[in-house]
Motif scaffolding. Structure first.
Motif, short mmCIF file in Angstrom:
data_model
loop_
_atom_site.label_atom_id
_atom_site.label_comp_id
_atom_site.label_asym_id
_atom_site.label_seq_id
_atom_site.Cartn_x
_atom_site.Cartn_y
_atom_site.Cartn_z
N CYS A 142 0.83 -1.21 0.00
CA CYS A 142 0.00 0.00 0.00
C CYS A 142 0.87 1.26 0.00
CB CYS A 142 -0.93 0.01 1.22
SG CYS A 142 -1.99 1.47 1.27
N PRO A 143 0.67 2.15 -1.01
CA PRO A 143 1.48 3.36 -1.08
C PRO A 143 1.00 4.51 -0.18
CG PRO A 143 0.03 3.26 -2.97
CD PRO A 143 -0.18 1.99 -2.19
N ILE A 144 -0.15 4.36 0.44
CA ILE A 144 -0.73 5.43 1.27
C ILE A 144 -0.61 5.05 2.75
CG2 ILE A 144 -2.78 6.84 1.75
CD1 ILE A 144 -1.68 7.11 -1.13
N GLU A 145 0.18 5.81 3.47
CA GLU A 145 0.39 5.52 4.88
C GLU A 145 -0.93 5.58 5.65
OE1 GLU A 145 2.91 7.20 8.67
OE2 GLU A 145 3.64 7.63 6.65
N GLY A 146 -1.22 4.50 6.36
CA GLY A 146 -2.41 4.43 7.20
C GLY A 146 -3.67 3.98 6.48
N ALA A 147 -3.62 3.77 5.17
CA ALA A 147 -4.82 3.31 4.46
C ALA A 147 -5.15 1.87 4.82
CB ALA A 147 -4.65 3.45 2.95
N LEU A 148 -4.13 1.09 5.10
CA LEU A 148 -4.30 -0.28 5.60
C LEU A 148 -3.58 -0.38 6.93
CD1 LEU A 148 -3.72 -2.70 2.58
CD2 LEU A 148 -5.72 -2.64 4.05
N SER A 149 -4.25 -0.92 7.91
CA SER A 149 -3.60 -1.14 9.21
C SER A 149 -3.69 -2.62 9.54
CB SER A 149 -4.26 -0.28 10.30
OG SER A 149 -5.63 -0.60 10.41
N PHE A 150 -3.04 -3.01 10.61
CA PHE A 150 -2.90 -4.43 10.93
C PHE A 150 -3.20 -4.73 12.40
CE2 PHE A 150 -0.17 -8.37 10.30
CZ PHE A 150 -0.92 -8.87 9.26
N PRO A 151 -4.34 -4.23 12.93
CA PRO A 151 -4.65 -4.56 14.32
C PRO A 151 -4.96 -6.06 14.44
CG PRO A 151 -6.52 -3.50 13.30
CD PRO A 151 -5.39 -3.46 12.30
N ASP A 152 -4.53 -6.65 15.51
CA ASP A 152 -4.74 -8.09 15.74
C ASP A 152 -4.22 -8.94 14.58
OD1 ASP A 152 -6.06 -7.47 18.16
OD2 ASP A 152 -7.95 -7.18 17.08
N ARG A 153 -3.22 -8.41 13.87
CA ARG A 153 -2.58 -9.11 12.74
C ARG A 153 -3.56 -9.47 11.62
NH1 ARG A 153 1.81 -12.86 15.85
NH2 ARG A 153 3.15 -11.12 16.39
N LYS A 154 -4.55 -8.58 11.43
CA LYS A 154 -5.52 -8.74 10.35
C LYS A 154 -5.68 -7.41 9.64
CE LYS A 154 -8.05 -12.31 12.81
NZ LYS A 154 -7.42 -12.36 14.12
N PRO A 155 -5.70 -7.40 8.30
CA PRO A 155 -5.79 -6.14 7.57
C PRO A 155 -7.14 -5.45 7.72
CG PRO A 155 -5.90 -7.98 6.05
CD PRO A 155 -5.62 -8.55 7.40
N VAL A 156 -7.08 -4.14 7.94
CA VAL A 156 -8.28 -3.31 8.04
C VAL A 156 -8.08 -2.09 7.14
CG1 VAL A 156 -9.69 -1.89 9.58
CG2 VAL A 156 -8.73 -4.05 10.41
N VAL A 157 -9.08 -1.80 6.30
CA VAL A 157 -8.99 -0.68 5.36
C VAL A 157 -9.60 0.57 5.98
CG1 VAL A 157 -9.66 0.15 3.07
CG2 VAL A 157 -9.22 -2.29 3.42
N ASP A 158 -8.85 1.67 5.93
CA ASP A 158 -9.38 2.97 6.34
C ASP A 158 -9.91 3.64 5.07
OD1 ASP A 158 -9.84 5.65 6.99
OD2 ASP A 158 -8.10 5.77 8.33
N GLN A 159 -11.23 3.62 4.89
CA GLN A 159 -11.84 4.13 3.66
C GLN A 159 -11.60 5.63 3.46
OE1 GLN A 159 -12.84 2.20 1.36
NE2 GLN A 159 -13.12 0.29 2.48
N GLU A 160 -11.31 6.35 4.53
CA GLU A 160 -11.03 7.79 4.41
C GLU A 160 -9.67 8.05 3.76
OE1 GLU A 160 -13.19 10.33 5.23
OE2 GLU A 160 -14.60 8.68 5.47
#
Length: 187
Positions: A142-160
């Motif tokens: 992912c080229p956008i910092e914070g667009a994908l995070s990894f809480p609990d070692r699972k990917p989560v998309v920040d739609q904003e």
């Protein structure tokens, strides 16, 4: 003679405006409702796009990531040979080359061009991280910092923050992909 010619021009101009109005009022809502695809970066409103696009293929030819494809006859004559983005197969680098080569203004540089192209969603049933396997390929791509995070070692998309570029989808190692891109707006 001159007056007659002017009258014909006025008549044709009036009919052209009526035809465009008809498209916008009758066909437009149907096209927007059924839209399940993503136009290239900088695409104007769909009705205007269809009236401006000459189906010249220039945007597809210049796309360095081969993200842009053209609709075939199966999508119908209205969409045939118009460009769309294959973000689930190839990412968009936002290079703007498609905008630069568009001869008609169907693709334009504007603030709206930088709105998210699409929505990315995670399909937990296809994601190996949800199966307790360590995997972070999508996040590293992912080229956008914070667009994908990894809480609990699972990917989560920040739609904003997500632009819908598709780099996460192309990096996914699972088949079928754990991430999928869908249109975010019907323009």
């Amino acid at each position: 003679m001159m007056t007659e010619e002017m009258d014909r021009r006025d008549f044709l101009r009036l009919n052209w405006k009526s035809s465009i109005r008809f498209l916008a009022e009758v066909v437009g809502p149907q096209i927007k409702k059924a839209r399940d695809f993503i136009r290239p970066l900088g695409a104007v409103d769909e009705i205007e796009f269809l009236s401006l696009c000459t189906r010249c293929n220039a945007c597809k030819m210049i796309c360095p990531t081969e993200t842009i494809a053209l609709f075939g006859h199966k999508k119908g004559t209205v969409l045939m040979n118009t460009p769309y983005m294959r973000l689930n197969e190839a990412p968009c680098s936002f290079c703007e080359k498609c905008i630069e080569v568009c001869p008609t203004g169907a693709l334009r540089k504007s603030e709206e061009a930088y709105q998210p192209l699409a929505k990315v969603t995670v399909r937990p049933s296809n994601c190996v991280a949800y199966q307790q396997v360590m995997c972070d390929y999508c996040i590293r791509a992912c080229p956008i910092e914070g667009a994908l995070s990894f809480p609990d070692r699972k990917p989560v998309v920040d739609q904003e923050k997500c632009t819908g570029c598709g780099y996460c989808v192309s990096a996914c190692i699972h088949d079928p992909k754990a991430l999928v891109i869908r249109p975010s707006r019907a323009t």
